[in-house]
Design a protein around this motif. Sequence first.
Motif, PDB file in Angstrom:
ATOM      1  N   LYS A   1      64.335   0.842 -65.064  1.00  0.00           N
ATOM      2  CA  LYS A   1      65.620   0.479 -64.459  1.00  0.00           C
ATOM      3  C   LYS A   1      66.578   1.660 -64.489  1.00  0.00           C
ATOM      4  N   ASN A   2      66.634   2.375 -65.606  1.00  0.00           N
ATOM      5  CA  ASN A   2      67.527   3.522 -65.717  1.00  0.00           C
ATOM      6  C   ASN A   2      67.105   4.679 -64.820  1.00  0.00           C
TER       7      ASN A   2
ATOM      8  N   GLN B   1      66.043   4.223 -61.863  1.00  0.00           N
ATOM      9  CA  GLN B   1      66.273   3.712 -60.509  1.00  0.00           C
ATOM     10  C   GLN B   1      64.980   3.388 -59.766  1.00  0.00           C
TER      11      GLN B   1
ATOM     12  N   GLN C   1      62.479   1.050 -57.939  1.00  0.00           N
ATOM     13  CA  GLN C   1      62.722  -0.195 -57.218  1.00  0.00           C
ATOM     14  C   GLN C   1      61.470  -1.045 -57.072  1.00  0.00           C
TER      15      GLN C   1
END
Length: 137
Positions: free
Chosen positions: A125-126, A128, A130
């Motif tokens: 998540k950190n 980015q 997807q």
Amino acid sequence: MAFSSGSTGGPMANINVTPLVDVMLVLLIIFMMTAPMMSYPIDIDLPQRSLNPPQNLKDPPPPISLRIDASGQVYWNNSPTPISALRNMMETEVQRDVNNQPTLEIDVNEDADYGLLAKVLASAKNAQMQKIGFVKK
């Protein structure tokens, strides 16, 4: 209290459950009506319909295989990797082409530590990422 007309001659000690059943049915209906209002919404980013599809579609890059075994060892494309290096590796993959990211396929042993999986997902998540999926073998 009901009275007995039988041979025992004493009063019957049975409780009348009809009012209790009526109250329970009313409470059941009340809970059924209020339960949908007590739910909480979850934000989900769904793909939106586009009137102008992109013209230059690229082939997606090969997926990244990330495996966590029962002992807590993390494997990035079948090579052992320390957990501290995962975020940098993920950021490198994302920065190659932000609009055409590879899919991160996570395969977790059922005996693996959940905290380790949480760290991997936080790193993704950190960084980015997807496209994240779980693989069940």
